[in-house]
Design a protein around this motif. Structure first.
Motif, PDB file in Angstrom:
ATOM      1  N   PHE B 117      -0.061  45.854 -23.207  1.00 16.24           N
ATOM      2  CA  PHE B 117      -0.067  44.522 -22.313  1.00 16.24           C
ATOM      3  C   PHE B 117      -1.379  43.861 -22.456  1.00 16.24           C
ATOM      4  O   PHE B 117      -1.519  42.522 -22.658  1.00 16.24           O
ATOM      5  N   SER B 118      -2.522  44.788 -22.250  1.00 18.00           N
ATOM      6  CA  SER B 118      -3.763  43.854 -22.313  1.00 18.00           C
ATOM      7  C   SER B 118      -4.149  43.228 -23.639  1.00 18.00           C
ATOM      8  O   SER B 118      -4.803  42.215 -23.701  1.00 18.00           O
ATOM      9  N   ASP B 119      -3.908  44.123 -24.672  1.00 10.49           N
ATOM     10  CA  ASP B 119      -3.843  43.671 -25.979  1.00 10.49           C
ATOM     11  C   ASP B 119      -3.068  42.362 -26.408  1.00 10.49           C
ATOM     12  O   ASP B 119      -3.755  41.399 -26.934  1.00 10.49           O
ATOM     13  N   MET B 120      -1.958  42.356 -25.657  1.00 12.91           N
ATOM     14  CA  MET B 120      -1.092  41.259 -25.973  1.00 12.91           C
ATOM     15  C   MET B 120      -1.988  40.174 -25.270  1.00 12.91           C
ATOM     16  O   MET B 120      -1.687  38.969 -25.764  1.00 12.91           O
ATOM     17  N   ALA B 121      -2.270  40.078 -24.118  1.00  9.00           N
ATOM     18  CA  ALA B 121      -2.592  39.077 -23.181  1.00  9.00           C
ATOM     19  C   ALA B 121      -3.956  38.542 -24.092  1.00  9.00           C
ATOM     20  O   ALA B 121      -4.354  37.483 -24.156  1.00  9.00           O
ATOM     21  N   ARG B 122      -4.776  39.527 -24.925  1.00  5.30           N
ATOM     22  CA  ARG B 122      -5.891  39.085 -25.387  1.00  5.30           C
ATOM     23  C   ARG B 122      -5.688  38.291 -26.515  1.00  5.30           C
ATOM     24  O   ARG B 122      -6.329  37.293 -27.042  1.00  5.30           O
ATOM     25  N   MET B 123      -4.475  38.630 -27.317  1.00 10.58           N
ATOM     26  CA  MET B 123      -3.947  37.915 -28.224  1.00 10.58           C
ATOM     27  C   MET B 123      -3.271  36.337 -27.897  1.00 10.58           C
ATOM     28  O   MET B 123      -2.663  35.938 -28.692  1.00 10.58           O
ATOM     29  N   GLY B 124      -3.249  36.343 -26.730  1.00 14.41           N
ATOM     30  CA  GLY B 124      -2.779  35.004 -26.372  1.00 14.41           C
ATOM     31  C   GLY B 124      -1.162  35.189 -25.916  1.00 14.41           C
ATOM     32  O   GLY B 124      -0.594  33.974 -25.842  1.00 14.41           O
ATOM     33  N   ALA B 125      -0.656  36.008 -25.896  1.00 12.94           N
ATOM     34  CA  ALA B 125       0.646  36.674 -25.586  1.00 12.94           C
ATOM     35  C   ALA B 125       0.897  37.002 -24.070  1.00 12.94           C
ATOM     36  O   ALA B 125       1.002  38.048 -23.788  1.00 12.94           O
ATOM     37  N   ALA B 126       0.587  36.094 -23.303  1.00 13.46           N
ATOM     38  CA  ALA B 126       0.615  36.317 -21.638  1.00 13.46           C
ATOM     39  C   ALA B 126       1.706  35.752 -21.226  1.00 13.46           C
ATOM     40  O   ALA B 126       2.646  35.130 -21.916  1.00 13.46           O
ATOM     41  N   PRO B 127       2.359  36.587 -20.161  1.00 14.48           N
ATOM     42  CA  PRO B 127       3.544  35.942 -19.400  1.00 14.48           C
ATOM     43  C   PRO B 127       4.034  34.362 -19.457  1.00 14.48           C
ATOM     44  O   PRO B 127       4.885  34.041 -19.462  1.00 14.48           O
ATOM     45  N   THR B 128       2.823  33.821 -19.291  1.00 15.54           N
ATOM     46  CA  THR B 128       2.905  32.183 -19.012  1.00 15.54           C
ATOM     47  C   THR B 128       3.126  31.441 -20.481  1.00 15.54           C
ATOM     48  O   THR B 128       3.382  30.283 -20.212  1.00 15.54           O
ATOM     49  N   ARG B 129       3.071  32.096 -21.634  1.00 17.45           N
ATOM     50  CA  ARG B 129       2.971  31.366 -22.869  1.00 17.45           C
ATOM     51  C   ARG B 129       4.270  31.031 -23.176  1.00 17.45           C
ATOM     52  O   ARG B 129       4.346  29.674 -23.706  1.00 17.45           O
ATOM     53  N   SER B 130       5.397  31.793 -22.953  1.00 16.88           N
ATOM     54  CA  SER B 130       6.739  31.323 -23.294  1.00 16.88           C
ATOM     55  C   SER B 130       7.897  32.011 -22.349  1.00 16.88           C
ATOM     56  O   SER B 130       7.399  32.805 -21.776  1.00 16.88           O
ATOM     57  N   ALA B 131       8.994  31.355 -22.597  1.00 16.78           N
ATOM     58  CA  ALA B 131      10.055  31.971 -21.924  1.00 16.78           C
ATOM     59  C   ALA B 131      10.262  33.510 -22.364  1.00 16.78           C
ATOM     60  O   ALA B 131      10.647  34.444 -21.607  1.00 16.78           O
ATOM     61  N   PHE B 132      10.338  33.624 -23.627  1.00 19.10           N
ATOM     62  CA  PHE B 132      10.331  34.943 -24.347  1.00 19.10           C
ATOM     63  C   PHE B 132       9.430  35.893 -23.524  1.00 19.10           C
ATOM     64  O   PHE B 132       9.764  37.059 -23.245  1.00 19.10           O
ATOM     65  N   LEU B 133       8.112  35.704 -23.501  1.00 19.75           N
ATOM     66  CA  LEU B 133       7.174  36.419 -22.971  1.00 19.75           C
ATOM     67  C   LEU B 133       7.471  36.613 -21.583  1.00 19.75           C
ATOM     68  O   LEU B 133       7.133  37.873 -21.169  1.00 19.75           O
ATOM     69  N   SER B 134       7.821  35.620 -20.846  1.00 20.26           N
ATOM     70  CA  SER B 134       8.061  35.887 -19.241  1.00 20.26           C
ATOM     71  C   SER B 134       9.141  37.029 -19.146  1.00 20.26           C
ATOM     72  O   SER B 134       8.949  37.921 -18.388  1.00 20.26           O
ATOM     73  N   ALA B 135      10.035  36.735 -20.178  1.00 25.02           N
ATOM     74  CA  ALA B 135      11.167  37.861 -19.750  1.00 25.02           C
ATOM     75  C   ALA B 135      10.774  39.330 -20.284  1.00 25.02           C
ATOM     76  O   ALA B 135      11.067  40.346 -19.605  1.00 25.02           O
TER      77      ALA B 135
END
Lengths: 157, 201
Positions: B117-135
């Protein structure tokens, strides 16, 4: 009395006294689960399966895996009480319905069927000789006075 | 015969044992939990392609880590089952060994998940980025939360076994914990298939 109560007082997934859980069953479950997981990964990452069939295949594998978990880890199986009870009630209901169609029984009978199905215990596997046989006779004969006399508590209520 | 049967019928109308009632209630809780997860699964299925031109599943998911996580969780479930068997047989030390194994493997699962999860957040894939990532974060995070709660519960159960021993009421609680832990594994099968294997194709 103790044995009878144990037979009726069981919850799916609870093996009180005739436990089906064993080291072997857990190990078999683990082996099957690992096998299914590896197959799922292979199917999703390679072209082993015809490409349009990959997603349905993965869903089938997931359902199989959930089945393995239910049977080997949670011990909910086709032999478990809840499944057996369900089939038994379905069988009873359909028998009663059939009889209704044939003879056009009055409403009193319908009310009695509901009560009957709700109150009649599941014939236990091990002890089917006594109560099971009695209930079967009641089923076959369709004699309601006789059946009622089996459950005076229900009559009082 | 009739008298014998009627006495049995009266007995049966007495309340069931506490152990039975508690385990049955816990099954209903598990089913309600699965119902809640079905909503999250449905949300993910609908939103999985709404990436708002952000990262897609294929780009952010590391399937190698997911495979390791799955194995940790499976073996943890196995250890939990063997622990339940030893508890039933009143083997306290054996139970504690399996409980520690269950805990360590569950914690390892959580560690890999959180680091991913933290790697993803560092790559800019945080929950707020898109509906896909929120879900994605909602569904996978909800499962991770359940695992965290399970680990706390397991630590508490181990303390009870150490201080109280394998008394009947402790055994009843252990039974509920086993149901919870195995059910989490079943939910993970759904997450693995829908989110990771189908989502990262």
């Amino acid at each position: 009395m103790d044995i009878d109560n144990r037979l009726y007082d069981r919850t799916p997934g609870v093996e009180d006294h005739e436990s089906t859980a064993s080291v072997e069953s857990y190990t078999a479950g683990l082996a099957l689960a690992i096998l299914l997981t590896i197959v799922s990964f292979l199917v999703s990452q390679t072209n082993l399966l015809w490409p349009p069939g990959v997603v349905p295949g993965l869903i089938v594998l997931a359902l199989a895996q959930i089945g393995v978990h239910l049977v080997f880890f949670l011990h909910v199986s086709i032999g478990s009480d809840i499944i057996r009870t369900m089939f038994w009630y379905i069988g009873r209901l359909s028998r009663h319905r059939r009889r209704d169609r044939n003879h056009g029984r009055p409403q009193l009978h319908d009310a009695y069927v509901c009560e009957d199905v709700a109150l009649t215990p599941l014939p236990p596997l091990a002890h089917s000789s006594s109560i099971g046989a009695e209930l079967k006779r009641h089923d076959d004969s369709g004699d309601h006075d006789h059946a009622r006399s089996l459950f005076p508590a229900a009559e009082r209520a | 015969m009739a008298a014998h049967l009627s006495s049995r019928a009266t007995e049966r109308s007495a309340p069931a044992s506490k152990r039975t009632v508690v385990a049955y209630g816990f099954w209903i809780f598990i089913l309600s939990d699965i119902t809640m997860f079905s909503g999250l699964f449905a949300a993910f299925a609908v939103l999985s392609h709404r990436t708002a031109s952000g990262p897609t599943g294929l780009e952010v998911i590391n399937l190698y880590h997911v495979f390791i996580e799955t194995m940790f969780l499976l073996v943890s479930s196995y250890a939990c089952g063997l622990g339940a068997l030893s508890a039933e047989r009143q083997q306290r030390e054996r139970y504690l060994v399996f409980a520690v194994l269950t805990f360590v493997l569950g914690a390892a699962f959580l560690f890999v998940e959180i680091s991913d999860f933290s790697d993803m957040a560092r790559m800019g894939a945080a929950p707020t980025r898109s509906a896909f990532l929120s879900a994605f974060f909602l569904l996978v995070g909800m499962h991770g939360t359940r695992v965290t709660i399970g680990l706390l519960w397991l630590a508490y159960m181990m303390a009870q076994v150490v201080f109280k021993g394998l008394q009947p009421h402790v055994l009843g609680r252990l039974l509920c914990f086993s149901l919870f832990w195995h059910a989490l594994d079943m939910i993970w099968v759904g997450v693995l298939t829908l989110v990771y294997l189908i989502g990262a194709r």
